[in-house]
Design a protein around this motif. Structure first.
Motif, mmCIF file in Angstrom:
data_model
loop_
_atom_site.group_PDB
_atom_site.id
_atom_site.type_symbol
_atom_site.label_atom_id
_atom_site.label_comp_id
_atom_site.label_asym_id
_atom_site.label_seq_id
_atom_site.Cartn_x
_atom_site.Cartn_y
_atom_site.Cartn_z
ATOM 1 N N ARG A 216 0.828 -1.207 0.000
ATOM 2 C CA ARG A 216 0.000 0.000 0.000
ATOM 3 C C ARG A 216 0.861 1.256 0.000
ATOM 4 O O ARG A 216 0.532 2.255 -0.637
ATOM 5 C CB ARG A 216 -0.933 0.006 1.213
ATOM 6 C CG ARG A 216 -2.231 -0.749 1.008
ATOM 7 C CD ARG A 216 -3.273 -0.359 2.048
ATOM 8 N NE ARG A 216 -2.837 -0.632 3.404
ATOM 9 C CZ ARG A 216 -3.169 -1.710 4.106
ATOM 10 N NH1 ARG A 216 -3.922 -2.629 3.560
ATOM 11 N NH2 ARG A 216 -2.752 -1.862 5.339
ATOM 12 N N TYR A 220 0.537 4.356 -2.554
ATOM 13 C CA TYR A 220 0.287 5.730 -2.121
ATOM 14 C C TYR A 220 1.340 6.696 -2.685
ATOM 15 O O TYR A 220 1.010 7.767 -3.200
ATOM 16 C CB TYR A 220 0.281 5.813 -0.595
ATOM 17 C CG TYR A 220 -1.052 5.503 0.039
ATOM 18 C CD1 TYR A 220 -2.218 6.134 -0.386
ATOM 19 C CD2 TYR A 220 -1.154 4.584 1.081
ATOM 20 C CE1 TYR A 220 -3.438 5.860 0.198
ATOM 21 C CE2 TYR A 220 -2.387 4.304 1.678
ATOM 22 C CZ TYR A 220 -3.517 4.945 1.231
ATOM 23 O OH TYR A 220 -4.733 4.672 1.813
ATOM 24 N N LEU A 223 0.820 7.294 -6.296
ATOM 25 C CA LEU A 223 -0.347 8.155 -6.534
ATOM 26 C C LEU A 223 -0.049 9.616 -6.225
ATOM 27 O O LEU A 223 -0.542 10.512 -6.905
ATOM 28 C CB LEU A 223 -1.519 7.684 -5.662
ATOM 29 C CG LEU A 223 -2.347 6.510 -6.169
ATOM 30 C CD1 LEU A 223 -3.232 5.976 -5.048
ATOM 31 C CD2 LEU A 223 -3.202 6.921 -7.363
ATOM 32 N N TRP A 224 0.748 9.856 -5.205
ATOM 33 C CA TRP A 224 0.935 11.212 -4.709
ATOM 34 C C TRP A 224 2.015 12.010 -5.441
ATOM 35 O O TRP A 224 1.751 13.096 -5.939
ATOM 36 C CB TRP A 224 1.317 11.166 -3.229
ATOM 37 C CG TRP A 224 0.279 10.632 -2.313
ATOM 38 C CD1 TRP A 224 -1.057 10.465 -2.587
ATOM 39 C CD2 TRP A 224 0.458 10.188 -0.961
ATOM 40 N NE1 TRP A 224 -1.704 9.940 -1.494
ATOM 41 C CE2 TRP A 224 -0.802 9.761 -0.482
ATOM 42 C CE3 TRP A 224 1.563 10.117 -0.123
ATOM 43 C CZ2 TRP A 224 -0.978 9.266 0.802
ATOM 44 C CZ3 TRP A 224 1.395 9.624 1.165
ATOM 45 C CH2 TRP A 224 0.133 9.205 1.616
ATOM 46 N N SER A 313 -3.453 6.724 -12.560
ATOM 47 C CA SER A 313 -4.009 6.788 -11.207
ATOM 48 C C SER A 313 -5.183 5.827 -11.040
ATOM 49 O O SER A 313 -5.411 5.293 -9.952
ATOM 50 C CB SER A 313 -4.466 8.216 -10.895
ATOM 51 O OG SER A 313 -3.366 9.095 -10.867
ATOM 52 N N GLN A 317 -5.475 3.195 -8.066
ATOM 53 C CA GLN A 317 -6.604 3.189 -7.150
ATOM 54 C C GLN A 317 -7.276 1.825 -7.115
ATOM 55 O O GLN A 317 -7.735 1.365 -6.060
ATOM 56 C CB GLN A 317 -7.600 4.273 -7.557
ATOM 57 C CG GLN A 317 -7.107 5.674 -7.253
ATOM 58 C CD GLN A 317 -7.830 6.736 -8.043
ATOM 59 O OE1 GLN A 317 -8.680 6.454 -8.885
ATOM 60 N NE2 GLN A 317 -7.496 7.989 -7.784
ATOM 61 N N LEU A 320 -5.147 -0.192 -4.900
ATOM 62 C CA LEU A 320 -5.322 0.210 -3.503
ATOM 63 C C LEU A 320 -6.569 -0.428 -2.908
ATOM 64 O O LEU A 320 -6.547 -0.911 -1.766
ATOM 65 C CB LEU A 320 -5.414 1.733 -3.411
ATOM 66 C CG LEU A 320 -5.650 2.314 -2.017
ATOM 67 C CD1 LEU A 320 -4.487 1.981 -1.088
ATOM 68 C CD2 LEU A 320 -5.852 3.821 -2.096
ATOM 69 N N LEU A 333 -9.305 5.892 0.794
ATOM 70 C CA LEU A 333 -9.477 6.738 -0.383
ATOM 71 C C LEU A 333 -9.323 8.211 -0.027
ATOM 72 O O LEU A 333 -8.833 9.006 -0.834
ATOM 73 C CB LEU A 333 -10.844 6.479 -1.023
ATOM 74 C CG LEU A 333 -10.992 5.113 -1.695
ATOM 75 C CD1 LEU A 333 -12.447 4.818 -2.011
ATOM 76 C CD2 LEU A 333 -10.157 5.052 -2.967
ATOM 77 N N SER A 336 -5.686 8.797 0.152
ATOM 78 C CA SER A 336 -5.174 8.878 -1.216
ATOM 79 C C SER A 336 -5.457 10.239 -1.833
ATOM 80 O O SER A 336 -4.564 10.886 -2.387
ATOM 81 C CB SER A 336 -5.817 7.774 -2.067
ATOM 82 O OG SER A 336 -5.548 7.968 -3.434
ATOM 83 N N SER A 337 -6.710 10.687 -1.707
ATOM 84 C CA SER A 337 -7.095 11.976 -2.286
ATOM 85 C C SER A 337 -6.357 13.130 -1.625
ATOM 86 O O SER A 337 -5.841 14.035 -2.296
ATOM 87 C CB SER A 337 -8.611 12.155 -2.137
ATOM 88 O OG SER A 337 -9.024 13.425 -2.585
ATOM 89 N N MET A 340 -2.686 13.170 -2.670
ATOM 90 C CA MET A 340 -2.528 13.651 -4.043
ATOM 91 C C MET A 340 -2.675 15.162 -4.105
ATOM 92 O O MET A 340 -1.871 15.859 -4.742
ATOM 93 C CB MET A 340 -3.561 12.976 -4.949
ATOM 94 C CG MET A 340 -3.291 11.508 -5.234
ATOM 95 S SD MET A 340 -4.610 10.724 -6.203
ATOM 96 C CE MET A 340 -4.386 11.531 -7.781
#
Length: 424
Positions: A216, A220, A223-224, A313, A317, A320, A333, A336-337, A340
């Motif tokens: 994970r 992450y 994603l970021w 992404s 996701q 994830l 989530l 994650s958001s 990002m």
């Protein structure tokens, strides 16, 4: 769930989709207006970039304090209240003579609240749709974001010219009110997904649990960081081409729309793992051209190509969700958001700082090169953290033979879907 018809027949998806779309339109138009207003009054690429993307930095504070509430508040009431808060904040920013410090204070407050909104919103999507429909539903939402950004930047540019930047901010505030009404009257009242009191301590505990899993953690970071740095490139559109910034933003949204459509609807599950790395490289590589200060036609092509890479992404996701217990989905989530968006603020600050010392084109190329370096550095961890093919293709089943989503002994087992809390 592989067709748009199935998706649209799912109860509540269309009201949810419409609410999110209107809110994106409000955010897009008001963000362009505020960035234009700040640049006109200060002439600073850094402050203009931070006006558009700086609120993302405040997501860090929200992610560290508020995220435990994402699964512990009723979704409909929370989404309605947050939309009204955004309307109020956007309206305040339109007040003539408002000091620059006050403008950024409002931005930071709205950014903190947004960290909670992301977790509530996408956790609710995970409830509305069956587990195997998450990728298609999220891709359609991303397509909506692309479409509304195209329209928002295009219409926002016209409104800034016709009504002024302050008038466009008021239009954005009105759209937030519409989004609040759609959430209140279009969504069903649901109980919270998790029990217990939301608290800073619980937020930290769940963040630590999510972060403790190496697979994970790799997802992450992927994603970021690369995503946020590329958004730093976008934050310099106004400084790079003041008369064509709306066009560049709209073309970027067009590229994102194309990528999400292809990946979400047409790419079969067996190809997704292979496409992830190329798409993450495509996200940044075209921006290297800006070191040569290309004209608008070349810049438009580069922006469209790069924005297709944002579809990476979606694949991350999906991974994830395959690695996360369902009762933690909203928090996961939301993290994650928030991450990002926070990195988008960092990317805007870094790109703006480089541009302040050099030029906008150099700033864009520099953060693009940094994004590529991070993508390459993260590649081994993503290969090592591969989820089983069944989970990657259908988002069903556990992520490890022993029943824990990521194979780590402290990870709680995945709970099965219960029809009592699902609408489909």
């Amino acid at each position: 769930m592989r067709t748009y018809r199935e998706l649209c027949r799912t109860p509540e998806f269309l009201p949810f989709f419409t609410t999110v779309s209107v809110q994106v339109a409000a955010q897009t138009a008001s963000g362009l207006a505020l960035g234009t207003l700040v640049y006109a009054s200060t002439g600073s690429p850094l402050l203009s970039a931070l006006a558009m993307f700086g609120p993302s930095l405040a997501q860090v504070a929200g992610a560290l304090t508020l995220l435990s509430a994402a699964d512990r508040l009723p979704p409909r009431a929370t989404l309605t209240g947050l939309a009204l808060l955004y309307a109020l904040g956007t309206g305040v920013q339109a007040v003539p003579g408002l000091p620059l410090g006050a403008v950024f204070a409002v931005l930071l407050a709205l950014g903190v609240a947004s960290s909670l909104g992301g977790g509530v919103r996408y956790g609710l999507l995970n409830e509305i749709l069956p587990r195997h429909g998450f990728l298609l539903g999220r891709s359609v939402l991303n397509m909506s974001v692309g479409t509304m950004q195209i329209a928002g930047f295009a219409v926002g540019g016209v409104l800034v010219t016709a009504l002024s930047a302050r008038g466009t901010l008021l239009v954005g505030a009105g759209l937030y009110v519409v989004a609040a009404a759609l959430a209140r009257f279009g969504l069903t009242a649901r109980p919270p997904r998790a029990t217990g009191r939301a608290s800073v301590r619980e937020t930290w505990r769940t963040n630590a649990l999510l972060w403790s899993s190496a697979p994970r953690r790799s997802v992450y970071l992927a994603l970021w960081v690369p995503n946020g740095l590329v958004v730093g490139c976008e934050s310099l559109y106004i400084a790079y081409a003041p008369g064509h910034a709306g066009l560049l933003f709209a073309c970027g949204a067009l590229g994102m729309l194309a990528g999400d459509t292809l990946v979400g609807r047409f790419v079969p599950g067996r190809w997704r793992a292979r496409l992830g790395a190329p798409l993450r490289l495509l996200l940044a590589a075209p921006y290297l051209l800006f070191a040569l200060d290309p004209g608008v036609p070349v810049a438009v092509v580069a922006v469209v190509l790069a924005s297709v890479g944002f579809s990476a992404s979606l694949l991350l996701q999906e991974r994830l969700m395959a690695l996360t217990p369902e009762e933690m989905s909203g928090h996961a989530l939301g993290l994650s958001s928030s991450g990002m968006l926070a990195m988008q603020g960092v990317g805007a600050a870094v790109a703006g700082s480089v541009a302040q010392l050099t030029s906008p084109g150099t700033g864009m190329a520099a953060v693009a090169a940094l994004s590529l370096a991070v993508t390459v550095a993260l590649a081994p961890g993503l290969r090592a953290g591969r989820v089983p093919e069944a989970a990657a293709g259908r988002l069903q089943g556990d992520g490890s033979p022993d029943g824990s989503p990521d194979g780590s002994p402290d990870a709680p087992p995945r709970t099965k879907e219960t029809k009592e809390t699902k609408t489909s």
